[in-house]
Design an enzyme around this catalytic site. Structure first.
Site, mmCIF file in Angstrom:
data_model
loop_
_atom_site.group_PDB
_atom_site.id
_atom_site.type_symbol
_atom_site.label_atom_id
_atom_site.label_comp_id
_atom_site.label_asym_id
_atom_site.label_seq_id
_atom_site.Cartn_x
_atom_site.Cartn_y
_atom_site.Cartn_z
ATOM 1 N N SER A 43 -70.154 72.571 34.112
ATOM 2 C CA SER A 43 -70.740 71.258 34.429
ATOM 3 C C SER A 43 -69.868 70.407 35.345
ATOM 4 O O SER A 43 -70.379 69.557 36.071
ATOM 5 C CB SER A 43 -71.068 70.490 33.157
ATOM 6 N N GLU A 78 -74.086 51.692 32.553
ATOM 7 C CA GLU A 78 -73.004 51.645 31.573
ATOM 8 C C GLU A 78 -72.186 52.914 31.745
ATOM 9 O O GLU A 78 -72.702 53.935 32.209
ATOM 10 C CB GLU A 78 -73.571 51.582 30.149
ATOM 11 N N LYS A 101 -73.598 64.992 37.284
ATOM 12 C CA LYS A 101 -74.180 63.668 37.048
ATOM 13 C C LYS A 101 -74.877 63.092 38.283
ATOM 14 O O LYS A 101 -75.825 62.330 38.174
ATOM 15 C CB LYS A 101 -73.115 62.697 36.555
HETATM 16 C C1 LIG Z 1 -70.553 63.552 31.443
HETATM 17 C C2 LIG Z 1 -70.226 64.998 31.419
HETATM 18 C C3 LIG Z 1 -70.731 65.847 30.409
HETATM 19 C C4 LIG Z 1 -71.535 65.353 29.250
HETATM 20 O O1 LIG Z 1 -72.738 64.708 29.572
HETATM 21 P P1 LIG Z 1 -74.143 65.441 29.382
HETATM 22 O O2 LIG Z 1 -75.142 64.350 29.597
HETATM 23 O O3 LIG Z 1 -74.192 65.998 27.996
HETATM 24 O O4 LIG Z 1 -74.240 66.503 30.396
HETATM 25 C C5 LIG Z 1 -70.439 67.202 30.485
HETATM 26 N N1 LIG Z 1 -69.664 67.706 31.478
HETATM 27 C C6 LIG Z 1 -69.152 66.916 32.447
HETATM 28 C C7 LIG Z 1 -68.300 67.537 33.502
HETATM 29 C C8 LIG Z 1 -69.405 65.542 32.452
HETATM 30 O O5 LIG Z 1 -68.889 64.765 33.420
#
Ligand SMILES: *Cc1c(COP(=O)(O)O)cnc(C)c1O
Length: 393
Positions: A377, A111, A89
């Site tokens: 992610s 938000e 993020k």
């Molecule tokens: C917020 C988050 C997501 C989901 O958000 P996307 O905008 O779909 O990427 C996925 N993985 C992690 C680790 C997150 O913090």
């Protein structure tokens, strides 16, 4: 056919800017400036420098040897879990804060649902010395106490949204109301590839560093830029958009999008938007979203707070509609089992969102020569309490 946004802000039939008239000047200012500013060499130099020195990029593309052996294919993990603040993020919030500064804004609003985007925003506001106000549903504030504490430590003000279900969509309404009331000095940092044009395109561009690096790293490791598969989980869709971005027009790359099925797609407790969604408008863009017959947005459910969102961004709606991406939904149970499996097979404790993406390995068959890239992610520290409760650790 292009899978990127057109000049009008659409991906096929999805996207656009469905906003109240009062918001028009703010969104228009952004639309007219975002491409110009982000193309400036000084902007790019500052963005790249911060990604390198502050976020810790490039993140490794790690060859997962033990997983590859078990599944008899070549599995690489893109290590976004190593980014500062623990997930992808921050790539986006760094980009947007630099843009906000160049637009002369002094006050930042955002938000947040689970608090991850709030933390990433509060972090870059501290970095730049800008005032930060994060709207968060009252229910989420209670559920996500550690992230609320992080935001406060970072100097942000967390304002509770008390209306409706007191969750993410109510926090979003409050943020939009704030922006309408403060059009001149305030910049609204949106956390995924959602919202009115130009947000989805802008966020996808900031996150596209993920696939840019994958190309460079694969060329070095495999002698070719393109994998056979790229796999990512989809909440709003920003980590997925970044993972797919530079492969969208390369038809030899299979794109797999993983959604949260929650307790099961047909259980009534799910967040599998592609399976359950219909065309509608959410957060100012036309996309697929889960709704009742009379068009009320349905409360989504997933054990992972980051995938617990009733829509997907317009880019993903179009990738689904055109068949460019294959969508797979994975249950809570499958994802949680992968939380343990990845921990014990590779020594990596994943965010529960990311764990969903790995479950594709059990759903699809890959060939021994296939190169499969999974976007990890985020890391699982934030989810430890959920893992503890679920597995009675
Ligand atoms: C917020 C988050 C997501 C989901 O958000 P996307 O905008 O779909 O990427 C996925 N993985 C992690 C680790 C997150 O913090």
């Amino acid at each position: 056919m292009s899978y990127n946004v057109n000049e009008k802000g659409y991906y096929g039939e999805f996207g656009g800017a469905f906003i109240p008239e009062m918001l028009y000047p703010n969104v228009e200012e952004l639309r007219q400036n975002y491409l110009k500013i982000t193309a400036e060499p000084e902007f790019q130099a500052e963005f790249e420098e911060l990604l390198k020195e502050y976020v810790g990029r490039p993140t490794p593309l790690y060859f997962a040897k033990r997983l590859s052996e078990e599944y008899n294919t070549k599995i690489y993990l893109k290590r976004e879990d190593l980014c500062h603040t623990g997930a992808h993020k921050i790539n986006n919030t760094i980009g947007q804060i630099l843009l906000a500064k160049r637009l002369g804004k002094t006050r930042i609003i955002a938000e947040t649902g689970a608090g991850q985007h709030g933390v990433a925003t509060a972090t870059v506001c501290a970095l730049m010395g800008l005032e930060c106000i994060v709207y968060m549903g009252e229910v989420d504030i209670k559920r996500q106490a550690p992230n609320v504490a992080r935001m406060k430590m970072l100097g942000a003000e967390v304002r509770p949204a008390m209306s409706g279900s007191k969750t993410l969509k109510d926090a979003t309404n409050e943020a939009i109301r704030d922006w309408i009331n403060n059009p001149v000095d305030t910049y609204y940092i949106i956390g995924s590839v959602v919202g009115p044009h130009p947000y989805p395109d802008m966020v996808a561009r900031f996150q596209s560093v993920i696939s840019k690096e994958i190309k460079e790293q694969l060329l070095e490791k495999e002698g070719r830029e393109n994998p056979d598969y790229v796999i990512a989980c989809v909440g709003g869709g920003s980590n997925a958009a970044g993972t797919y971005y530079h492969f969208l027009d390369d038809k030899d790359v299979h794109i797999i999008a993983v959604e949260a099925a929650g307790l099961g797609v047909d259980s009534g407790e799910s967040a599998a938007t592609s399976a359950l969604g219909k065309v509608g408008v959410i957060h100012g863009s036309k996309t697929l979203l889960m709704q009742s017959l009379d068009g009320q947005i349905t409360e989504p459910y997933s054990i992972s707070a980051g995938l617990d969102y009733p829509g997907v961004g317009p880019m993903h709606a179009n990738l689904f509609k055109t068949g460019r991406a294959q969508f797979i939904s994975i249950t809570d149970e499958q994802a949680m089992e992968w939380g343990i499996k990845l921990s014990q097979k590779e020594g990596l404790i994943p965010a529960i969102e990311s764990a969903h993406a790995f479950a594709v390995l059990d759903e699809m068959k890959f060939k021994p020569d296939d190169v499969v890239v999974i976007n990890l992610s985020g890391r699982g520290d934030k989810d430890l309490n959920t893992y503890i409760d679920y597995f009675k650790l």
